[in-house]
Design a protein around this motif. Structure first.
Motif, PDB file in Angstrom:
ATOM      1  N   SER A  84      25.142 -23.857  31.639  1.00  0.00           N
ATOM      2  CA  SER A  84      25.143 -24.984  32.581  1.00  0.00           C
ATOM      3  C   SER A  84      26.341 -24.925  33.514  1.00  0.00           C
ATOM      4  O   SER A  84      26.232 -25.236  34.709  1.00  0.00           O
ATOM      5  N   ARG A  87      25.674 -22.239  36.115  1.00  0.00           N
ATOM      6  CA  ARG A  87      24.639 -22.709  37.051  1.00  0.00           C
ATOM      7  C   ARG A  87      25.222 -23.696  38.046  1.00  0.00           C
ATOM      8  O   ARG A  87      24.976 -23.607  39.253  1.00  0.00           O
ATOM      9  N   LEU A 103      16.583 -26.415  42.332  1.00  0.00           N
ATOM     10  CA  LEU A 103      16.353 -25.787  41.041  1.00  0.00           C
ATOM     11  C   LEU A 103      14.864 -25.777  40.741  1.00  0.00           C
ATOM     12  O   LEU A 103      14.165 -26.786  40.930  1.00  0.00           O
ATOM     13  N   ASN A 104      14.389 -24.624  40.304  1.00  0.00           N
ATOM     14  CA  ASN A 104      13.033 -24.513  39.783  1.00  0.00           C
ATOM     15  C   ASN A 104      13.153 -24.528  38.254  1.00  0.00           C
ATOM     16  O   ASN A 104      13.503 -23.526  37.646  1.00  0.00           O
ATOM     17  N   SER A 105      12.932 -25.697  37.651  1.00  0.00           N
ATOM     18  CA  SER A 105      13.173 -25.887  36.222  1.00  0.00           C
ATOM     19  C   SER A 105      11.857 -25.915  35.451  1.00  0.00           C
ATOM     20  O   SER A 105      10.852 -26.473  35.919  1.00  0.00           O
ATOM     21  N   HIS A 107      10.152 -25.277  31.063  1.00  0.00           N
ATOM     22  CA  HIS A 107      10.365 -24.985  29.652  1.00  0.00           C
ATOM     23  C   HIS A 107       9.529 -23.780  29.242  1.00  0.00           C
ATOM     24  O   HIS A 107       8.429 -23.562  29.755  1.00  0.00           O
ATOM     25  N   HIS A 117      15.069 -24.645  28.119  1.00  0.00           N
ATOM     26  CA  HIS A 117      14.930 -25.170  29.473  1.00  0.00           C
ATOM     27  C   HIS A 117      15.573 -24.170  30.428  1.00  0.00           C
ATOM     28  O   HIS A 117      16.775 -23.911  30.354  1.00  0.00           O
ATOM     29  N   PHE A 118      14.769 -23.583  31.298  1.00  0.00           N
ATOM     30  CA  PHE A 118      15.239 -22.568  32.244  1.00  0.00           C
ATOM     31  C   PHE A 118      15.359 -23.187  33.635  1.00  0.00           C
ATOM     32  O   PHE A 118      14.642 -24.130  33.980  1.00  0.00           O
ATOM     33  N   HIS A 119      16.253 -22.593  34.447  1.00  0.00           N
ATOM     34  CA  HIS A 119      16.483 -23.107  35.802  1.00  0.00           C
ATOM     35  C   HIS A 119      16.706 -21.935  36.760  1.00  0.00           C
ATOM     36  O   HIS A 119      17.775 -21.319  36.761  1.00  0.00           O
ATOM     37  N   ASN A 120      15.718 -21.607  37.579  1.00  0.00           N
ATOM     38  CA  ASN A 120      15.951 -20.686  38.687  1.00  0.00           C
ATOM     39  C   ASN A 120      16.673 -21.426  39.803  1.00  0.00           C
ATOM     40  O   ASN A 120      16.357 -22.590  40.087  1.00  0.00           O
ATOM     41  N   ASP A 189      16.782 -17.087  36.254  1.00  0.00           N
ATOM     42  CA  ASP A 189      17.226 -17.446  34.916  1.00  0.00           C
ATOM     43  C   ASP A 189      16.368 -16.704  33.891  1.00  0.00           C
ATOM     44  O   ASP A 189      15.220 -16.327  34.172  1.00  0.00           O
ATOM     45  N   GLY A 205      12.314 -16.449  34.069  1.00  0.00           N
ATOM     46  CA  GLY A 205      12.378 -17.126  35.351  1.00  0.00           C
ATOM     47  C   GLY A 205      11.542 -16.456  36.420  1.00  0.00           C
ATOM     48  O   GLY A 205      10.837 -17.126  37.192  1.00  0.00           O
TER      49      GLY A 205
END
Length: 352
Positions: A84, A87, A103-105, A107, A117-120, A189, A205
């Motif tokens: 985090s 990021r 953010l492109n979030s 699961h 939980h991923f975040h591009n 991610d 991601g």
């Protein structure tokens, strides 16, 4: 790769067959059509003039690059507090430079660790642009039990290079905030596998985003995806992997040659350990018969043109605890960052 022990082939599959055809023609003066996008649109930007070339070559901020590396260079496994922190550092760095960041979030379930939980991170200069040149890397680090893995080349340095590009070229990129052809920086991610590299345990991601953008029709807005990985070690050798982007690869090679001719590259020498051309990063051969699995694969399979900037063979510290700041050769890193900056400006500002 056959140059790596087979039990280490968790991340990449590489038969490592060399297609010996030389890329003998320089990008200078090329009259061939340059194709971009899934629809193969013709786009042939003009070469930087000598005045532009010298002006842009003198733009740099090595201190910022080092600071960016150090801010990212912590264990940053998906789902951890450090993940985090990194990021947020990337997001804040780009928003401070007036980039549009989203953010492109999502699961997804990963072996060993379970639901994550991923975040591009998607940064654009003009979110309404019709076309994009996309520069990409991944910002997560590999989960290795009982090892503090910080992933300097894999992939803190590529992330820092993209942030440094945005910083150094802040003024030059400003017109792209309203241009139809603009720039996107994409930080994937979940590139790393948690247990064993495979179709369901890797590139989380990239798989999610390519599928989403295909559904939304956004892939057609990508001229080309340039993916950076495993950068920062000395003596890298890059090859052209894909025929439809070979001329773009040769533009990178040509920019390297122009810089070398004007003595504008730092310590532009090779250690002598490796067998490839000791005076160049971008090699005049093409590798065609193997497949390096990385974040580009879901886009490649959807016919997005790709330039994959990853050294072959891999640096020896790959996926070991020795992949830390001590392996970074900042002269090489600055040289590559300069070449990529010039390529970006030539591509985006060279429209005829």
């Amino acid at each position: 790769m056959l140059s790596l022990q087979l039990h280490r082939l968790q991340k990449y599959l590489w038969p490592f067959c060399l297609h010996v055809a030389l890329l003998a023609t320089s990008a200078r003066g090329q009259t061939a059509d340059y194709l971009v996008g899934r629809k193969q649109t013709v786009y042939n930007p003009s070469q930087l003039s000598d005045v532009q070339f010298l002006e842009y070559s003198n733009l740099s901020d090595g201190q910022h690059l080092r600071e960016a590396v150090q801010n990212i260079l912590i264990p940053r496994v998906v789902g951890t507090a450090n993940h985090s922190i990194v990021r947020q550092y990337i997001v804040n760095s780009l928003r401070d430079l007036k980039w549009h960041v989203e953010l492109n979030s999502f699961h997804d379930k990963a072996p060993i660790v379970g639901q994550l939980h991923f975040h591009n991170i998607i940064a654009t200069l003009n979110p309404q642009a019709e076309r994009y040149l996309v520069l990409a890397c991944h910002y997560d680090s590999k989960y290795i039990p009982d090892v503090e893995f910080v992933g300097a080349i894999d992939s803190a340095v590529p992330c820092a290079m993209l942030l440094n590009l945005a910083k150094v070229l802040e003024e030059q990129l400003r017109p792209l905030q309203t241009a139809k052809l603009s720039l996107m920086l994409l930080f994937f991610d979940g590139e790393e596998a948690f247990e064993e590299w495979g179709p369901n345990d890797s590139i989380y991601g990239a798989r999610h985003l390519a599928k989403l953008w295909e559904k939304q029709g956004k892939l057609d807005r990508i001229d080309m995806l340039v993916l950076l990985d495993l950068l920062g070690a000395p003596d890298p050798a890059f090859y052209s992997f894909f025929g439809n982007t070979e001329l773009w690869f040769m533009r990178l090679a040509d920019l390297e040659q122009r810089l070398a001719e004007k003595s504008l590259l730092e310590r532009y020498v090779n250690s002598g350990v490796n067998n490839w051309d000791p005076t160049r990063y971008f090699q005049p051969q093409a590798l065609r018969s193997g497949l390096v699995e990385d974040d580009h694969i879901p886009f490649l399979r959807r016919n997005v043109p790709v330039v994959h900037l990853i050294p072959m063979p891999f640096p020896s510290v790959w996926h070991t605890q020795h992949d830390n700041e001590s392996v970074i050769d900042y002269a090489t890193t600055n040289n590559l960052a300069l070449i990529i900056r010039l390529f970006t400006l030539e591509y985006l500002l060279g429209a005829k």
